[in-house]
Design an enzyme around this catalytic site. Structure first.
Site, PDB file in Angstrom:
ATOM      1  N   GLU A 101       0.848  -0.801  -0.125  1.00 27.92           N
ATOM      2  CA  GLU A 101      -0.228   0.333  -0.233  1.00 27.92           C
ATOM      3  C   GLU A 101       0.704   1.633   0.425  1.00 27.92           C
ATOM      4  O   GLU A 101       2.367   1.127   0.570  1.00 27.92           O
ATOM      5  CB  GLU A 101      -0.793  -0.167   0.803  1.00 27.92           C
ATOM      6  N   CYS A 119       3.336   8.229   2.118  1.00 27.68           N
ATOM      7  CA  CYS A 119       3.615   7.113   3.112  1.00 27.68           C
ATOM      8  C   CYS A 119       3.481   5.841   2.168  1.00 27.68           C
ATOM      9  O   CYS A 119       3.199   5.402   1.443  1.00 27.68           O
ATOM     10  CB  CYS A 119       2.561   6.191   4.133  1.00 27.68           C
ATOM     11  N   CYS A 126       4.775  -8.197   6.906  1.00 30.85           N
ATOM     12  CA  CYS A 126       6.541  -7.706   7.505  1.00 30.85           C
ATOM     13  C   CYS A 126       6.489  -8.895   8.346  1.00 30.85           C
ATOM     14  O   CYS A 126       5.253  -9.742   8.917  1.00 30.85           O
ATOM     15  CB  CYS A 126       6.040  -6.188   8.055  1.00 30.85           C
ATOM     16  N   CYS A 130       3.113  -7.871  14.574  1.00 26.69           N
ATOM     17  CA  CYS A 130       2.706  -6.861  16.228  1.00 26.69           C
ATOM     18  C   CYS A 130       1.397  -7.434  15.923  1.00 26.69           C
ATOM     19  O   CYS A 130       0.598  -6.776  15.052  1.00 26.69           O
ATOM     20  CB  CYS A 130       3.019  -5.306  15.642  1.00 26.69           C
ATOM     21  N   CYS A 133      -1.292  -5.427  14.930  1.00 28.40           N
ATOM     22  CA  CYS A 133      -0.987  -4.129  13.031  1.00 28.40           C
ATOM     23  C   CYS A 133      -1.251  -5.119  11.766  1.00 28.40           C
ATOM     24  O   CYS A 133      -1.066  -6.323  11.741  1.00 28.40           O
ATOM     25  CB  CYS A 133       0.760  -3.978  12.835  1.00 28.40           C
ATOM     26  N   CYS A 343      -2.702   0.812   8.417  1.00 26.84           N
ATOM     27  CA  CYS A 343      -1.755   0.466   6.994  1.00 26.84           C
ATOM     28  C   CYS A 343      -1.617  -1.084   7.082  1.00 26.84           C
ATOM     29  O   CYS A 343      -2.661  -1.841   7.765  1.00 26.84           O
ATOM     30  CB  CYS A 343      -0.490   0.715   7.268  1.00 26.84           C
TER      31      CYS A 343
END
Ligand code: SAH
Ligand code: SF4
Length: 352
Positions: A101, A119, A126, A130, A133, A343
């Site tokens: 994104e 951004c 990832c 976390c 997220c 995000c």
């Protein structure tokens, strides 16, 4: 924007020599390579056919043999405040998922003449995991290539002039640092964005920060801390379990010493989890004598994440408890909340 389908290489993925060789093969002169690069990076020209300072056979040849951009725009979501989120796919032949994104955030007050903030993402997925997220939900697929990072800036600029950028999209920037650094060099040197206008956000691997600081990196640093307590940090930032918060803060101090640039600490406020006045007091005690600032980010709800967004009164109480110890916390309400603001959400929805 021009694009040739199939597996033609993307312009920015070619080395300078390969591109010059291609231009020569198409009947062009050595300096034509430089003209094309300037047209794209400096002037934002995203269509070979409009590069009229090139001979026609070179323009036509380029359209046949290279793609100007590597990615495809899968989705575009524009929210009420004009924030635009692009879902881009960089899938190569045979690759199932390579979506990221990029978010274009126009200034709140367009009459003041400032450009937008962009951004950008650094990884597909990832590996840090976390639990609040969306980006970490499905793990890491792969690192983005340098040209895929630069392309996000080109596509973002096409939506409206940019004055700042935050490397706060999908992925952990320090785990793809070589490619990010090469991309930022192009963004600074060839696209003209000032080095103080770029902020890189990381969970703060101390060894990596200490290695990078003496190289005088050309960006502002933000470290995602989220809690003053070591045990809780292991839960909120799983890949960093066992790394003492004090070691991260010491690396932040070292960063300031070596670069002369203050670190910003980011703190996502999760209702009932890390937003108590006690958390604020313990955080303030850790930061009180340090040259740094704090951004407080009220949680943006993510489907399936077991957290809530704190009410305004709780955010203010947290901020006041920090202020009592002379630590200034700036509240950052996210933009574009009507359209999967957190995000990674658009990507996850698309994968489902
Ligand atoms: N991986 C890097 C950069 C990308 S995340 C990092 O973690 O710093 C950028 C910022 O967005 C981080 O501070 C992260 O904690 C925050 N963030 C992630 N998900 C969020 C959510 N659902 N609501 C609010 N902030 C979130
Ligand atoms: Fe990765 Fe940052 Fe999301 Fe954590 S907050 S999973 S490090 S992108």
């Amino acid at each position: 924007m021009s694009s040739t389908s199939g597996s033609a290489p993307a312009f920015l993925s070619l080395s300078g020599e390969d591109f010059s060789a291609l231009v020569a093969k198409l009947g062009g002169r050595p300096f034509h390579g430089r003209i094309v690069r300037q047209a794209i990076l400096e002037k934002g020209q995203l269509d070979f056919s409009l590069m009229t300072s090139l001979p026609r056979e070179v323009r036509d040849g380029l359209q046949r043999e290279v793609r100007l951009l590597a990615g495809r725009e899968l989705e575009r979501v524009v929210s009420k405040d004009r924030t635009t989120k692009l879902l881009l796919s960089f899938a190569r032949d045979g690759e199932r998922d390579a979506t990221v994104e990029t978010v274009h955030i126009p200034p709140r007050d367009p009459t003041r003449g400032a450009g937008a903030t962009l951004c950008v993402s650094t990884q597909v997925g990832c590996p840090v995991g976390c639990p609040f997220c969306a980006s970490g939900k499905a793990g890491l697929v792969r690192n983005l290539e340098t040209h895929e990072i630069v392309e996000q800036y080109l596509r973002g600029r096409a939506l409206g002039e940019l004055s700042r950028s935050v490397v706060m999209g999908i992925g952990e920037p320090l785990l793809n640092f070589a490619n990010l650094k090469a991309a930022l060099d192009i963004v600074h040197d060839e696209m003209g964005m000032g080095s103080r206008k770029v902020t890189v956000s990381t969970v703060g691997f101390p060894d990596r920060l200490r290695r990078i600081a003496p190289t005088k990196p050309r960006f502002q640093l933000a470290i995602s801390l989220h809690t003053p307590d070591d045990d809780q940090r292991g839960e909120l930032v799983p890949a960093m379990a066992g790394v003492p918060i004090e070691e991260i803060l010491a690396a932040g101090d070292d960063w300031f010493e070596k670069t002369g640039r203050e670190v910003t600490y980011e703190y996502v406020l999760l209702s009932g989890t890390n937003d108590s006045p006690g958390h604020a007091e313990r955080l303030a005690r850790r930061l009180a004598r340090r040259r740094c600032s704090v951004n407080l980010i009220p949680f943006n709800p993510v489907r399936g994440a077991p957290y809530g967004r704190p009410v305004l009164a709780a955010v203010e109480l947290f901020q006041q408890a920090l202020a009592a110890e002379r630590v200034i916390g700036t509240v950052r309400w996210s933009r574009g909340v009507d359209s999967d603001a957190a995000c990674g959400q658009l990507r996850i929805k698309n994968l489902a």
